[in-house]
Design a protein around this motif. Structure first.
Motif, PDB file in Angstrom:
ATOM      1  N   ASN A 145      -6.548  -5.297 -15.756  1.00 54.57           N
ATOM      2  CA  ASN A 145      -5.270  -5.271 -14.728  1.00 54.57           C
ATOM      3  C   ASN A 145      -5.618  -5.714 -13.340  1.00 54.57           C
ATOM      4  OD1 ASN A 145      -3.631  -4.708 -17.101  1.00 54.57           O
ATOM      5  ND2 ASN A 145      -3.678  -2.637 -16.617  1.00 54.57           N
ATOM      6  N   VAL A 146      -5.051  -6.249 -12.634  1.00 54.43           N
ATOM      7  CA  VAL A 146      -5.280  -6.827 -11.337  1.00 54.43           C
ATOM      8  C   VAL A 146      -4.914  -5.459 -10.536  1.00 54.43           C
ATOM      9  CG1 VAL A 146      -4.874  -7.971  -9.399  1.00 54.43           C
ATOM     10  CG2 VAL A 146      -4.991  -9.050 -11.603  1.00 54.43           C
ATOM     11  N   ASP A 147      -5.613  -5.269  -9.476  1.00 54.63           N
ATOM     12  CA  ASP A 147      -5.241  -4.052  -8.403  1.00 54.63           C
ATOM     13  C   ASP A 147      -4.079  -4.396  -7.593  1.00 54.63           C
ATOM     14  OD1 ASP A 147      -5.311  -1.662  -6.992  1.00 54.63           O
ATOM     15  OD2 ASP A 147      -7.233  -1.980  -5.998  1.00 54.63           O
ATOM     16  N   ARG A 148      -3.035  -3.958  -7.906  1.00 64.38           N
ATOM     17  CA  ARG A 148      -1.842  -4.272  -7.099  1.00 64.38           C
ATOM     18  C   ARG A 148      -1.950  -3.688  -5.811  1.00 64.38           C
ATOM     19  NH1 ARG A 148      -0.434  -8.832  -9.566  1.00 64.38           N
ATOM     20  NH2 ARG A 148      -0.052  -8.528 -11.733  1.00 64.38           N
ATOM     21  N   SER A 149      -2.589  -2.681  -5.434  1.00 67.36           N
ATOM     22  CA  SER A 149      -2.790  -1.742  -4.049  1.00 67.36           C
ATOM     23  C   SER A 149      -3.844  -2.539  -3.352  1.00 67.36           C
ATOM     24  CB  SER A 149      -3.169  -0.554  -4.591  1.00 67.36           C
ATOM     25  OG  SER A 149      -4.020  -0.268  -4.986  1.00 67.36           O
ATOM     26  N   TYR A 150      -4.493  -3.410  -3.597  1.00 66.94           N
ATOM     27  CA  TYR A 150      -5.410  -4.041  -2.866  1.00 66.94           C
ATOM     28  C   TYR A 150      -5.166  -4.488  -1.547  1.00 66.94           C
ATOM     29  CZ  TYR A 150      -9.512  -6.718  -1.662  1.00 66.94           C
ATOM     30  OH  TYR A 150     -10.519  -7.477  -0.567  1.00 66.94           O
ATOM     31  N   LEU A 151      -5.659  -4.225  -0.640  1.00 65.92           N
ATOM     32  CA  LEU A 151      -5.263  -4.717   0.779  1.00 65.92           C
ATOM     33  C   LEU A 151      -6.276  -5.496   1.269  1.00 65.92           C
ATOM     34  CD1 LEU A 151      -2.983  -3.982   3.177  1.00 65.92           C
ATOM     35  CD2 LEU A 151      -4.598  -2.121   3.827  1.00 65.92           C
ATOM     36  N   THR A 152      -5.571  -6.618   1.753  1.00 60.82           N
ATOM     37  CA  THR A 152      -6.501  -7.664   2.455  1.00 60.82           C
ATOM     38  C   THR A 152      -6.630  -7.714   4.099  1.00 60.82           C
ATOM     39  OG1 THR A 152      -6.166  -9.299   0.627  1.00 60.82           O
ATOM     40  CG2 THR A 152      -7.028 -10.149   2.573  1.00 60.82           C
ATOM     41  N   PRO A 155     -14.787  -6.085  -1.045  1.00 56.29           N
ATOM     42  CA  PRO A 155     -14.358  -7.184  -2.147  1.00 56.29           C
ATOM     43  C   PRO A 155     -13.340  -6.579  -2.901  1.00 56.29           C
ATOM     44  CG  PRO A 155     -16.594  -6.625  -2.262  1.00 56.29           C
ATOM     45  CD  PRO A 155     -16.106  -5.839  -0.924  1.00 56.29           C
ATOM     46  N   LYS A 156     -12.710  -7.435  -3.575  1.00 57.42           N
ATOM     47  CA  LYS A 156     -11.717  -7.044  -4.793  1.00 57.42           C
ATOM     48  C   LYS A 156     -12.656  -6.934  -5.984  1.00 57.42           C
ATOM     49  CE  LYS A 156      -7.661  -9.056  -4.950  1.00 57.42           C
ATOM     50  NZ  LYS A 156      -6.676 -10.108  -5.112  1.00 57.42           N
ATOM     51  N   LYS A 157     -12.386  -6.011  -6.607  1.00 57.26           N
ATOM     52  CA  LYS A 157     -12.870  -5.655  -7.969  1.00 57.26           C
ATOM     53  C   LYS A 157     -12.646  -6.943  -8.939  1.00 57.26           C
ATOM     54  CE  LYS A 157     -14.241  -1.773 -10.862  1.00 57.26           C
ATOM     55  NZ  LYS A 157     -13.958  -0.306 -11.043  1.00 57.26           N
TER      56      LYS A 157
END
Length: 385
Positions: free
Chosen positions: A149-156, A162-164
């Motif tokens: 599952n992609v982390d939808r809460s990831y903030l750029t 870095p994104k997991k």
């Protein structure tokens, strides 16, 4: 024709039309061409878990990992998690670290992956099914986890962690490279902090890997081997692990506290702005000093004017940046802790103990008192877990 060194009846044959493999002593054959051009095979050698093929006019071709071929048994249609080859702690860059890499380049050589290469077979694929990978050490302690599952809460933002990486769910064979590190460290949203958010290197030893999806549960052991070029004892590896684990836990604690108090202060400012001075004069008189003190504590912990790389030269770093710098500098490619890192950690831990006490007094004291006063006047409050 050559027989594999470790698996009986695993044969490799080179012909004028390419490479073939047999898992049953030659009764049945399958093509093993991959990216090898159609060319006569003049010799085959099996060495160091590799197949080296000499060709007629097309140089050498190397298949550098026999792990899957040795474990293949024709049952992968039910799902299979292949035991990875023992992996050395490495210190080089490789395009093969990416799970999307093709592994070839027309103009330059490609190093082998500098992490642990994991392969798994999936009989089917579904967007609704979550695939998870958990990694534990020999004592059963959690080392890292990964998901499809992609982390939808990831903030750029600039300088963000870095994104997991995520696990692929393709039907058939999938590949995932674990960099043999512990989880990434958190950041302060929209604040540029000079340093690496990488978790520390997992030390040599045996690990247990578990792959799960639906009701399917696959387990396999994995081995991380010490780099023979590093003159490090088992005690030094253990000291590195304990130091980095302690430092990461402290950094997570202070960063989570910083983010929590900033969130509370943001809500407090919004609440105060909506209050009527005539009806809520006492609450405003309590809330404004509380907001000022939260802002003061936040200014000690983090530099919110830092938004890009050059900003760290213009604005003084907050405390979290100093602690992250300690972790980044100590997390050397050669996992060894110096006396300088040890003494610096003692200094910073003592300073954090003071800041932590201040934060806890705010949370358990002034914030709770303000919440109680708001509740008494039926005004929305600052919720704290």
């Amino acid at each position: 024709m050559r027989e594999d060194e470790k698996r009986k009846d695993l044969l490799f044959a080179g012909t004028v039309t390419g490479m073939f493999a047999s898992w049953d002593g030659g009764l049945n054959w399958s093509p093993l061409q991959l990216n090898l051009p159609i060319t006569p095979i003049t010799d085959i050698a099996i060495s160091h878990d590799n197949i080296i093929v000499a060709t007629q006019g097309r140089s050498f071709w190397v298949l550098d990992d026999l792990t899957i071929l040795r474990q293949y048994d024709g049952t992968s249609r039910q799902g299979k998690f292949y035991a990875p080859a023992p992996t050395y702690i490495a210190n080089w860059y490789s395009g093969l670290n990416s799970n999307k890499s093709k592994g070839t380049d027309l103009l330059k050589g490609v190093n082998p992956a500098s992490g642990m290469v994991l392969y798994y077979d999936l009989p089917s694929s579904s967007k609704e099914i979550e695939l998870t990978l958990t990694i534990k050490d020999a004592q059963g302690n959690m080392v890292n986890t990964f998901s499809s599952n992609v982390d939808r809460s990831y903030l750029t933002y600039e300088g963000n962690p870095p994104k997991k990486p995520t696990l692929s769910k393709n039907v058939g064979l999938n590949r995932f490279v674990w960099n043999m590190h512990y989880p990434l460290l958190p950041g302060v949203p929209k604040v540029y902090i000079e340093g690496s958010y990488s978790g520390h290197q997992a030390i040599p030893g045996t690990y247990q890997l578990t792959l799960t999806y639906d009701d399917n549960h696959f387990e396999t052991p994995a081995i991380i081997q010490a780099n023979p070029l590093y003159d490090l004892s088992e005690a030094q590896y253990r000291a590195y692990h304990e130091f980095m684990s302690s430092a990461a836990a402290t950094y997570r604690e202070m960063t989570n506290m910083t983010n929590l108090l900033n969130e509370i202060n943001t809500k407090l400012k919004s609440l105060l702005a909506k209050m009527n001075p005539t009806n809520h004069n006492e609450l405003i008189a309590m809330g404004n000093p509380l907001s000022e003190e939260l802002t003061l504590w936040d200014g000690i912990m983090v530099q919110r004017l830092s938004k890009a790389y050059d900003d760290v030269e213009n604005f003084e770093n907050g405390f979290t940046a100093h602690y992250l710098n300690l972790i980044s500098e100590s997390n050397s490619p050669i996992p060894k802790i110096t006396k300088g890192s040890q003494s610096r950690k003692v200094e910073l831990d003592a300073e954090w103990a003071i800041h932590k006490q201040h934060a806890e007094r705010l949370l358990k004291g002034q914030v709770q008192v303000f919440n109680t006063a708001c509740q008494a006047q039926s005004v929305g409050v600052l919720f704290v877990e």
